[in-house]
Design an enzyme around this catalytic site. Structure first.
Site, mmCIF file in Angstrom:
data_model
loop_
_atom_site.group_PDB
_atom_site.id
_atom_site.type_symbol
_atom_site.label_atom_id
_atom_site.label_comp_id
_atom_site.label_asym_id
_atom_site.label_seq_id
_atom_site.Cartn_x
_atom_site.Cartn_y
_atom_site.Cartn_z
ATOM 1 N N ILE A 71 1.214 13.150 -11.203
ATOM 2 C CA ILE A 71 1.303 13.576 -12.600
ATOM 3 C C ILE A 71 0.091 14.442 -12.874
ATOM 4 O O ILE A 71 -1.042 14.000 -12.690
ATOM 5 C CB ILE A 71 1.279 12.355 -13.546
ATOM 6 C CG1 ILE A 71 2.506 11.481 -13.297
ATOM 7 C CG2 ILE A 71 1.199 12.792 -14.997
ATOM 8 C CD1 ILE A 71 2.538 10.230 -14.145
ATOM 9 N N HIS A 123 -3.829 1.301 -6.490
ATOM 10 C CA HIS A 123 -3.674 1.830 -5.135
ATOM 11 C C HIS A 123 -4.128 0.769 -4.133
ATOM 12 O O HIS A 123 -5.159 0.128 -4.331
ATOM 13 C CB HIS A 123 -4.521 3.097 -4.975
ATOM 14 C CG HIS A 123 -4.339 3.740 -3.641
ATOM 15 N ND1 HIS A 123 -3.209 4.451 -3.303
ATOM 16 C CD2 HIS A 123 -5.136 3.762 -2.547
ATOM 17 C CE1 HIS A 123 -3.323 4.886 -2.061
ATOM 18 N NE2 HIS A 123 -4.475 4.482 -1.576
HETATM 19 C C1 GRF Z 1 1.653 -1.075 -4.516
HETATM 20 O O1 GRF Z 1 1.101 -1.330 -3.259
HETATM 21 C C2 GRF Z 1 0.770 -0.128 -5.289
HETATM 22 O O2 GRF Z 1 -0.582 -0.307 -5.035
HETATM 23 C C3 GRF Z 1 1.225 1.209 -4.784
HETATM 24 O O3 GRF Z 1 2.613 1.087 -4.633
HETATM 25 C C4 GRF Z 1 2.951 -0.280 -4.419
HETATM 26 C C5 GRF Z 1 3.943 -0.675 -5.463
HETATM 27 O O4 GRF Z 1 4.441 -1.963 -5.245
HETATM 28 N N1 GRF Z 1 0.809 2.273 -5.679
HETATM 29 P P1 GRF Z 1 5.317 -2.653 -6.371
HETATM 30 O O5 GRF Z 1 6.484 -1.733 -6.660
HETATM 31 O O6 GRF Z 1 4.456 -2.862 -7.574
HETATM 32 O O7 GRF Z 1 5.762 -3.952 -5.766
#
Ligand code: GRF
Length: 197
Positions: A93, A109
């Site tokens: 974004i 992340h």
């Molecule tokens: C997580 O590991 C997050 O850190 C990353 O994408 C994944 C999403 O997992 N950005 P979820 O859909 O919340 O289970």
């Protein structure tokens, strides 16, 4: 007063669930928005009683169209959303949607940033052979997993680990820190340009 939060997710939605069920202080998850009609997060939203909506993201694969970013921003502002939490949104974004929520948009992340930004951070960390991995909540600044850090937690890497066992340990930690970071933001303990310790 309650702060309306929108969660933007493309996938399973476990961090979305953690934000709905966790302690976010004055924050309340008002809506789940997704760019993926098949996102598991949609099913979770129904189970959790949270309104959800698919919005067309545009023709690109890893970013929004400019017009689509405008429409997403209009939609969120129209609902009175004050904080946007990205939780596994598989798009950058950087246009009108970020402008509308700069300093009020955060992301989670699965690495100790600035190490291992981008896709499969857990696999990158595992392959590199780190002994300590972790996760980060940060403000969104238009880059790929860049922006001021709000909260980080580490997790150990064990000899017996594989990429997936490490990823599962990181994910459990993600679920702990996202709501804490939101609460810190809403209590003024974290702001875009300055983190108050
Ligand atoms: C997580 O590991 C997050 O850190 C990353 O994408 C994944 C999403 O997992 N950005 P979820 O859909 O919340 O289970």
């Amino acid at each position: 007063m309650e702060t309306r939060i929108a969660v933007l997710a493309s996938g399973a939605g476990s961090n979305f669930k953690a934000l709905v069920t966790g302690d976010t202080g004055s924050g309340k998850v008002d809506i789940l928005l997704t760019d993926n009609e098949n996102a598991g997060a949609l099913k979770l939203a129904a189970e959790l009683g949270v309104e959800s909506k698919y919005l067309y993201p545009g023709k690109y694969r890893t970013r929004f169209g400019v017009r689509e970013e405008e429409l997403w921003a209009e939609y969120l502002l129209g609902r009175g959303v004050q904080l946007v939490c990205l939780a596994g949104l598989m798009r950058i974004i950087k246009g009108p949607l970020l402008d509308a929520f700069k300093g009020r948009m955060m992301n989670i992340h699965p690495s100790l940033l600035p190490a291992f930004p981008g896709l499969d951070a857990q696999g990158q960390a595992f392959e590199y052979g780190v002994k300590i991995a972790g996760c980060t909540v940060h403000y969104v600044d238009g880059g790929t997993d860049t922006g001021p850090i709000i909260l980080q937690e580490s997790v150990p890497v064990f000899e017996s680990d594989q990429r997936d066992s490490l990823a599962a340990r990181i994910l459990m930690k993600e679920h702990e820190i996202y709501s804490k970071a939101v609460k810190a933001h809403l209590e003024g303990r974290a702001v875009y340009s300055r983190i108050v310790r």
